[in-house]
Design an enzyme around this catalytic site. Structure first.
Site, PDB file in Angstrom:
ATOM      1  N   CYS A 135       0.728  -1.167   0.049  1.00 54.36           N
ATOM      2  CA  CYS A 135       0.052   0.039   0.186  1.00 54.36           C
ATOM      3  C   CYS A 135       1.167   1.179  -0.005  1.00 54.36           C
ATOM      4  O   CYS A 135       1.511   1.548  -0.935  1.00 54.36           O
ATOM      5  CB  CYS A 135      -1.122  -0.054   1.229  1.00 54.36           C
ATOM      6  SG  CYS A 135      -2.467   1.157   0.970  1.00 54.36           S
TER       7      CYS A 135
ATOM      8  N   GLU B 155      -0.544  -8.745   5.042  1.00 52.60           N
ATOM      9  CA  GLU B 155      -0.226  -8.807   6.375  1.00 52.60           C
ATOM     10  C   GLU B 155      -1.357  -8.932   7.313  1.00 52.60           C
ATOM     11  O   GLU B 155      -1.194  -9.348   8.618  1.00 52.60           O
ATOM     12  CB  GLU B 155       0.610  -7.632   7.118  1.00 52.60           C
ATOM     13  CG  GLU B 155      -0.141  -6.431   7.304  1.00 52.60           C
ATOM     14  CD  GLU B 155      -0.244  -5.671   6.163  1.00 52.60           C
ATOM     15  OE1 GLU B 155      -0.619  -4.216   6.293  1.00 52.60           O
ATOM     16  OE2 GLU B 155      -0.063  -6.228   4.861  1.00 52.60           O
TER      17      GLU B 155
ATOM     18  N   HIS C  14      -3.352  -5.643   1.330  1.00 50.80           N
ATOM     19  CA  HIS C  14      -2.671  -5.888   2.673  1.00 50.80           C
ATOM     20  C   HIS C  14      -2.309  -7.446   2.898  1.00 50.80           C
ATOM     21  O   HIS C  14      -3.409  -7.970   3.696  1.00 50.80           O
ATOM     22  CB  HIS C  14      -3.121  -4.970   3.834  1.00 50.80           C
ATOM     23  CG  HIS C  14      -3.138  -3.787   3.783  1.00 50.80           C
ATOM     24  ND1 HIS C  14      -1.969  -2.854   4.420  1.00 50.80           N
ATOM     25  CD2 HIS C  14      -3.612  -2.637   2.860  1.00 50.80           C
ATOM     26  CE1 HIS C  14      -1.961  -1.848   4.206  1.00 50.80           C
ATOM     27  NE2 HIS C  14      -3.174  -1.625   3.392  1.00 50.80           N
TER      28      HIS C  14
END
Length: 255
Positions: A106, A217, A215
């Site tokens: 991002c 994560e 994302h």
């Protein structure tokens, strides 16, 4: 360490290589939001997360670097434009050009574009609004340091949250990315931000630098990620980004 050979991955007594020896730096800029999530993802994958501060040019001997999401320096001027000049980025750029794996997520993708480690630019979403949703991606390149544990053409689901997520580039650059196989991820089902050719993530020519808007994560642990085939909040597709880079480092250490 500024090159691509991991210093910390080491062989155990049985001849295997320990993933836990790989040190992955996670950079924090003022305004970064997802550094702790990225560090947790590294640990869950089996690596050692090393915090890196934006004002410190020392990479502390890491073997790979993650530039996490957020709004670095408040995204003043342009998303990622100020972060590109942070002291740590000089070392990151040198290390990436030497072969070190670098992942930009991002805002981190925006920083990589501003630092000219990846081509193109990120601008406001075409609908001019912040967007947060679960996003399906097609995996189009499994030969990068961060995607080798995916299957070609596989569909994965990871969260997406951005305001300046529209990837743009001139037609010649887009054709080069397509022709060289450097489109790593493409949006499926719906283009959430107007990115050219539905591009969600790209890599450099050597495949050690990858940037994407969604994302990974936030999709590494059951109970906290997107919905998956085994039920609500069971999606962990993002974990393989981090196990991929650890396996890449192990292979380099063994070579």
């Amino acid at each position: 360490m500024t090159g691509g050979t991991p210093a910390a991955a080491s062989a155990s007594g049985d001849g295997s290589t320990r993933l836990g020896g790989a040190r992955v730096g996670v950079v924090t800029f003022p305004g970064t939001l997802d550094d702790r999530d990225a560090a947790r993802a590294v640990r869950l994958a089996g690596g050692t997360a090393v915090p890196l501060w934006h004002a410190d040019a020392d990479l502390h001997g890491v073997d790979a670097v993650v530039l996490p999401g957020g709004f670095s320096y408040g995204d003043y001027l342009r998303a990622g434009a100020i972060s590109r000049f942070a002291p740590v980025m000089g070392s990151v750029v040198d290390a990436a050009r030497g072969g070190m794996p670098v992942l930009g997520i991002c805002n981190g993708f925006q920083v990589l574009a501003e630092a000219h480690l990846l081509p193109g630019a990120m601008i406001k979403n075409d609908h001019r609004a912040f967007l947060c949703r679960e996003q399906v991606l097609a995996v189009e390149n499994v030969d990068t340091a961060w995607t080798r544990e995916f299957a070609q053409g596989e569909r994965i689901t990871i969260p997406l949250k951005n305001q300046d997520g529209q990837f743009v580039a001139d037609e010649r650059t887009l054709d080069e990315l397509e022709g060289e196989g450097r489109v790593v991820f493409r949006y499926q089902g719906w283009n959430p931000n107007g990115s050219r050719r539905d591009i969600a993530g790209i890599c450099n020519a050597d495949g050690n630098v990858v940037g994407l808007m969604p994302h990974p994560e936030h999709a590494v642990e059951p109970g906290f990620g997107p919905d998956g085939p085994h039920g609500p909040r069971t999606g962990t597709d993002g974990l393989r980004f981090f196990t991929s880079v650890l396996s890449t480092l192990v292979r380099r250490s063994a070579a």
